[in-house]
Scaffold this motif. Structure first.
Motif, PDB file in Angstrom:
ATOM      1  N   LYS A  87      37.866  56.103  48.878  1.00 49.14           N
ATOM      2  CA  LYS A  87      39.219  56.655  48.874  1.00 49.14           C
ATOM      3  C   LYS A  87      39.867  56.552  47.492  1.00 49.14           C
ATOM      4  O   LYS A  87      40.772  57.312  47.163  1.00 49.14           O
ATOM      5  CB  LYS A  87      40.060  55.915  49.915  1.00 49.14           C
ATOM      6  N   TYR A  88      39.395  55.609  46.684  1.00 55.61           N
ATOM      7  CA  TYR A  88      40.041  55.331  45.398  1.00 55.61           C
ATOM      8  C   TYR A  88      39.066  55.537  44.240  1.00 55.61           C
ATOM      9  O   TYR A  88      37.862  55.287  44.372  1.00 55.61           O
ATOM     10  CB  TYR A  88      40.560  53.889  45.376  1.00 55.61           C
ATOM     11  N   ASP A  89      39.595  55.978  43.129  1.00 55.83           N
ATOM     12  CA  ASP A  89      38.830  56.044  41.884  1.00 55.83           C
ATOM     13  C   ASP A  89      38.759  54.622  41.324  1.00 55.83           C
ATOM     14  O   ASP A  89      39.752  54.103  40.806  1.00 55.83           O
ATOM     15  CB  ASP A  89      39.528  56.978  40.890  1.00 55.83           C
ATOM     16  N   VAL A  90      37.595  53.989  41.430  1.00 51.86           N
ATOM     17  CA  VAL A  90      37.483  52.581  41.058  1.00 51.86           C
ATOM     18  C   VAL A  90      37.673  52.357  39.562  1.00 51.86           C
ATOM     19  O   VAL A  90      37.854  51.216  39.123  1.00 51.86           O
ATOM     20  CB  VAL A  90      36.138  51.983  41.523  1.00 51.86           C
ATOM     21  N   ASN A  91      37.631  53.441  38.777  1.00 55.13           N
ATOM     22  CA  ASN A  91      37.886  53.307  37.343  1.00 55.13           C
ATOM     23  C   ASN A  91      39.377  53.394  37.015  1.00 55.13           C
ATOM     24  O   ASN A  91      39.767  53.226  35.854  1.00 55.13           O
ATOM     25  CB  ASN A  91      37.123  54.382  36.573  1.00 55.13           C
ATOM     26  N   LYS A  92      40.168  53.674  38.044  1.00 53.64           N
ATOM     27  CA  LYS A  92      41.614  53.738  37.848  1.00 53.64           C
ATOM     28  C   LYS A  92      42.335  53.025  39.002  1.00 53.64           C
ATOM     29  O   LYS A  92      43.373  53.465  39.484  1.00 53.64           O
ATOM     30  CB  LYS A  92      42.082  55.189  37.742  1.00 53.64           C
ATOM     31  N   THR A  93      41.731  51.911  39.432  1.00 56.73           N
ATOM     32  CA  THR A  93      42.294  51.115  40.516  1.00 56.73           C
ATOM     33  C   THR A  93      42.376  49.658  40.073  1.00 56.73           C
ATOM     34  O   THR A  93      41.446  49.145  39.464  1.00 56.73           O
ATOM     35  CB  THR A  93      41.428  51.215  41.792  1.00 56.73           C
ATOM     36  N   ALA A  94      43.492  49.013  40.382  1.00 58.26           N
ATOM     37  CA  ALA A  94      43.670  47.586  40.107  1.00 58.26           C
ATOM     38  C   ALA A  94      44.061  46.890  41.409  1.00 58.26           C
ATOM     39  O   ALA A  94      44.438  47.537  42.389  1.00 58.26           O
ATOM     40  CB  ALA A  94      44.736  47.373  39.041  1.00 58.26           C
ATOM     41  N   LEU A  95      43.957  45.571  41.416  1.00 59.90           N
ATOM     42  CA  LEU A  95      44.271  44.782  42.599  1.00 59.90           C
ATOM     43  C   LEU A  95      45.382  43.792  42.258  1.00 59.90           C
ATOM     44  O   LEU A  95      45.386  43.216  41.169  1.00 59.90           O
ATOM     45  CB  LEU A  95      43.034  44.014  43.089  1.00 59.90           C
ATOM     46  N   MET A  96      46.320  43.597  43.171  1.00 56.74           N
ATOM     47  CA  MET A  96      47.379  42.609  42.958  1.00 56.74           C
ATOM     48  C   MET A  96      47.278  41.530  44.029  1.00 56.74           C
ATOM     49  O   MET A  96      47.132  41.817  45.213  1.00 56.74           O
ATOM     50  CB  MET A  96      48.761  43.252  43.014  1.00 56.74           C
ATOM     51  N   ILE A  97      47.363  40.281  43.592  1.00 54.94           N
ATOM     52  CA  ILE A  97      47.261  39.160  44.511  1.00 54.94           C
ATOM     53  C   ILE A  97      48.370  38.163  44.187  1.00 54.94           C
ATOM     54  O   ILE A  97      48.732  37.982  43.020  1.00 54.94           O
ATOM     55  CB  ILE A  97      45.856  38.507  44.404  1.00 54.94           C
ATOM     56  N   THR A  98      48.939  37.534  45.215  1.00 57.22           N
ATOM     57  CA  THR A  98      49.983  36.531  45.002  1.00 57.22           C
ATOM     58  C   THR A  98      49.347  35.159  44.823  1.00 57.22           C
ATOM     59  O   THR A  98      48.291  34.865  45.387  1.00 57.22           O
ATOM     60  CB  THR A  98      50.961  36.489  46.185  1.00 57.22           C
ATOM     61  N   GLN A  99      50.000  34.323  44.026  1.00 60.82           N
ATOM     62  CA  GLN A  99      49.567  32.940  43.838  1.00 60.82           C
ATOM     63  C   GLN A  99      50.771  32.018  44.005  1.00 60.82           C
ATOM     64  O   GLN A  99      51.831  32.270  43.447  1.00 60.82           O
ATOM     65  CB  GLN A  99      48.974  32.737  42.438  1.00 60.82           C
ATOM     66  N   THR A 100      50.577  30.947  44.775  1.00 58.28           N
ATOM     67  CA  THR A 100      51.676  30.017  45.026  1.00 58.28           C
ATOM     68  C   THR A 100      51.763  28.933  43.962  1.00 58.28           C
ATOM     69  O   THR A 100      52.832  28.369  43.740  1.00 58.28           O
ATOM     70  CB  THR A 100      51.514  29.339  46.394  1.00 58.28           C
ATOM     71  N   GLY A 101      50.629  28.593  43.348  1.00 53.90           N
ATOM     72  CA  GLY A 101      50.631  27.525  42.360  1.00 53.90           C
ATOM     73  C   GLY A 101      50.458  26.148  42.968  1.00 53.90           C
ATOM     74  O   GLY A 101      50.518  25.147  42.267  1.00 53.90           O
ATOM     75  N   GLY A 102      50.221  26.065  44.271  1.00 50.80           N
ATOM     76  CA  GLY A 102      50.032  24.775  44.929  1.00 50.80           C
ATOM     77  C   GLY A 102      48.588  24.309  44.859  1.00 50.80           C
ATOM     78  O   GLY A 102      47.733  24.939  44.254  1.00 50.80           O
ATOM     79  N   GLY A 103      48.319  23.168  45.514  1.00 49.92           N
ATOM     80  CA  GLY A 103      46.968  22.612  45.506  1.00 49.92           C
ATOM     81  C   GLY A 103      46.026  23.346  46.433  1.00 49.92           C
ATOM     82  O   GLY A 103      44.808  23.191  46.344  1.00 49.92           O
ATOM     83  N   CYS A 104      46.572  24.161  47.328  1.00 48.95           N
ATOM     84  CA  CYS A 104      45.760  24.894  48.290  1.00 48.95           C
ATOM     85  C   CYS A 104      44.946  25.982  47.606  1.00 48.95           C
ATOM     86  O   CYS A 104      45.231  26.391  46.490  1.00 48.95           O
ATOM     87  CB  CYS A 104      46.707  25.492  49.333  1.00 48.95           C
ATOM     88  N   ARG A 105      43.916  26.443  48.299  1.00 51.11           N
ATOM     89  CA  ARG A 105      43.044  27.463  47.717  1.00 51.11           C
ATOM     90  C   ARG A 105      43.753  28.801  47.517  1.00 51.11           C
ATOM     91  O   ARG A 105      43.213  29.707  46.902  1.00 51.11           O
ATOM     92  CB  ARG A 105      41.805  27.637  48.595  1.00 51.11           C
ATOM     93  N   ALA A 106      44.972  28.922  48.028  1.00 46.54           N
ATOM     94  CA  ALA A 106      45.746  30.147  47.784  1.00 46.54           C
ATOM     95  C   ALA A 106      45.950  30.379  46.298  1.00 46.54           C
ATOM     96  O   ALA A 106      46.124  31.508  45.852  1.00 46.54           O
ATOM     97  CB  ALA A 106      47.101  30.074  48.480  1.00 46.54           C
ATOM     98  N   SER A 107      45.934  29.313  45.521  1.00 45.77           N
ATOM     99  CA  SER A 107      46.082  29.452  44.073  1.00 45.77           C
ATOM    100  C   SER A 107      44.779  29.892  43.415  1.00 45.77           C
ATOM    101  O   SER A 107      44.766  30.298  42.267  1.00 45.77           O
ATOM    102  CB  SER A 107      46.523  28.116  43.463  1.00 45.77           C
ATOM    103  N   ASN A 108      43.684  29.782  44.166  1.00 50.60           N
ATOM    104  CA  ASN A 108      42.375  30.023  43.570  1.00 50.60           C
ATOM    105  C   ASN A 108      41.648  31.251  44.120  1.00 50.60           C
ATOM    106  O   ASN A 108      40.516  31.517  43.739  1.00 50.60           O
ATOM    107  CB  ASN A 108      41.500  28.778  43.764  1.00 50.60           C
ATOM    108  N   TYR A 109      42.307  31.990  45.019  1.00 51.77           N
ATOM    109  CA  TYR A 109      41.695  33.223  45.512  1.00 51.77           C
ATOM    110  C   TYR A 109      41.318  34.145  44.353  1.00 51.77           C
ATOM    111  O   TYR A 109      40.323  34.865  44.400  1.00 51.77           O
ATOM    112  CB  TYR A 109      42.660  34.014  46.399  1.00 51.77           C
ATOM    113  N   ILE A 110      42.162  34.154  43.342  1.00 55.02           N
ATOM    114  CA  ILE A 110      41.997  35.119  42.250  1.00 55.02           C
ATOM    115  C   ILE A 110      40.649  34.952  41.561  1.00 55.02           C
ATOM    116  O   ILE A 110      40.016  35.925  41.150  1.00 55.02           O
ATOM    117  CB  ILE A 110      43.174  35.014  41.254  1.00 55.02           C
ATOM    118  N   HIS A 111      40.173  33.708  41.465  1.00 51.94           N
ATOM    119  CA  HIS A 111      38.880  33.452  40.832  1.00 51.94           C
ATOM    120  C   HIS A 111      37.742  33.888  41.754  1.00 51.94           C
ATOM    121  O   HIS A 111      36.736  34.446  41.294  1.00 51.94           O
ATOM    122  CB  HIS A 111      38.761  31.976  40.477  1.00 51.94           C
ATOM    123  N   LEU A 112      37.906  33.651  43.056  1.00 49.38           N
ATOM    124  CA  LEU A 112      36.909  34.127  44.018  1.00 49.38           C
ATOM    125  C   LEU A 112      36.862  35.651  44.034  1.00 49.38           C
ATOM    126  O   LEU A 112      35.790  36.251  44.167  1.00 49.38           O
ATOM    127  CB  LEU A 112      37.248  33.605  45.418  1.00 49.38           C
TER     128      LEU A 112
END
Length: 412
Positions: A87-112
């Motif tokens: 559905k998307y042109d992968v050469n013109k697509t970006a992803l946005m993710i939220t980060q809480t900055g806490g100790g939980c893995r929610a801060s580390n999804y971006i690396h995964l």
């Protein structure tokens, strides 16, 4: 190509943003549509992903270690499924993710997520949306003006979610509540884009009047509170459309607002100052920010109470008092003491039926929620609390059957 090269950061530049579509994961559909409207004002083109098929889970399992938490698996799976959909042109697509900055893995999804992209989509930029100073070179720049707009988006989103859940189970004409919600999402999106959002009290009253005008039955249905890990509590993808299921079972869902979680995060820094004599410029900023946000919440609660038709959200300072009866506010990993406070506040104010949503891999949630639910049941014998596990192997049928059993007790 070395491992470090394969997982290098790809930055979305000012020049690129004009041509790129930025995909946003589905967590809070009402709130995120307002947030997207704000970011679009600054030249970004965003799209909220709302896929909820099994293929999302399968993509997550392919790209994330199976010991990672379920929210990480779903967010990354939803992104990967979208990129592979054609559905998307992968050469013109970006992803946005939220980060809480806490100790939980929610801060580390971006690396995964970057690791998952490295093989097939190394050209796709990943943008962080956070208030913690993380990922500075690839983070969306939150100016004071943008920050204020995001706060108002949270406030308006919370009110729409609150009123929707108090009207939808009782509407006489099917679809009326959705029409009012859609109208206000569009109107508030326009207001946020055109700086017509600051007169909150006036907009609150107009929103309250429009929801009040929906023809509703006088029937009394069991109210069911939904607490737990932030992503699974709110995301229809993660909780198998729990809100809709409860409505279909003749219940009235109650979901605490996102502002409670924002205040919880701000209060953690304040608690650190008190508990560990930790005073920095950051703690001072959070002190000021907390006071401002709490005043915003108090204003909204006051307007709802004066209107008189709907019950308001819990006052956050009262939540802190409820927490102190059972647990120390130093317990802040994940949702920490907030889960306990929400369960206690619901039980104390008459919402005795409570579902605690628990994703696989969220250790703080499991420990605090299950550990404290027994203490709350002892304090409130009528509290009807059930913990529902959400993971790749849990079937929707089993989850709904457990909820039906809880509701049978509620109706008795």
């Amino acid at each position: 190509m070395s491992g470090s090269d394969r997982i290098s950061k790809v930055i979305l530049t000012e020049e690129m943003k004009k041509e790129y579509t930025i995909l946003v994961p589905d967590m809070l559909p009402i709130h995120f549509k307002l947030i997207i409207a704000i970011l679009e004002e600054y030249g970004y083109k965003l799209e909220l992903l709302q896929t909820s098929t099994r293929s999302v889970i399968d993509e997550g399992l392919k790209n994330v270690h199976n010991d990672a938490c379920y929210p990480a698996l779903l967010v990354i799976g939803q992104f990967m499924e979208a990129l592979k959909s054609g559905k998307y042109d992968v050469n013109k697509t970006a992803l946005m993710i939220t980060q809480t900055g806490g100790g939980c893995r929610a801060s580390n999804y971006i690396h995964l997520l970057r690791k998952a992209l490295a093989t097939d989509f190394p050209q796709v930029p990943v943008i962080s949306l956070n208030f913690s100073g993380l990922e500075k070179e690839s983070s969306f720049k939150i100016t004071p003006v943008v920050g204020i707009k995001l706060i108002y988006a949270v406030m308006y989103g919370d009110l729409l979610m609150l009123l929707y859940n108090q009207c939808r189970p009782y509407e006489i004409n099917k679809g009326d509540t959705d029409k009012v919600l859609d109208h206000w999402q569009k109107k508030l999106s326009f207001a946020l884009k055109n700086n017509k959002y600051l007169n909150a009290k006036k907009l609150y009253r107009q929103i309250l009047d429009d929801f009040k005008a929906i023809p509703r039955t006088k029937e009394k249905k069991p109210r069911v509170g939904i607490v737990g890990e932030i992503y699974v509590k709110y995301s229809p993808l993660a909780n198998n459309h729990l809100n809709e299921f409860l409505i279909s079972e003749n219940c009235e869902p109650y979901v605490p607002g996102l502002l409670d979680f924002v205040l919880y995060c701000a209060s953690d820094s304040i608690n650190d100052k008190r508990l560990y004599d930790k005073f920095t410029a950051r703690t001072m900023a959070f002190d000021i920010g907390y006071d401002v946000l709490y005043k915003f919440q108090k204003q909204q609660i006051k307007v709802i109470e004066e209107h008189g038709e709907f019950f308001p959200p819990h006052d956050f300072e009262e939540l802190r008092v409820y927490a102190d009866k059972y647990i120390n506010q130093g317990v802040k990993m994940g949702e920490g003491w907030l889960i306990t406070a929400e369960m206690a506040a619901l039980a104390e104010t008459g919402t005795e039926n409570i579902i605690c949503t628990q994703p696989f891999g969220c250790l703080p949630n499991h420990i605090v929620a299950k550990g404290m639910s027994r203490a709350i049941k002892q304090a409130y014998p009528n509290a009807n609390i059930v913990a529902i596990d959400y993971d790749p192997g849990a079937t929707k049928v089993n989850q709904e059957n457990r909820i039906k059993l809880m509701l049978a007790n509620a109706r008795k």
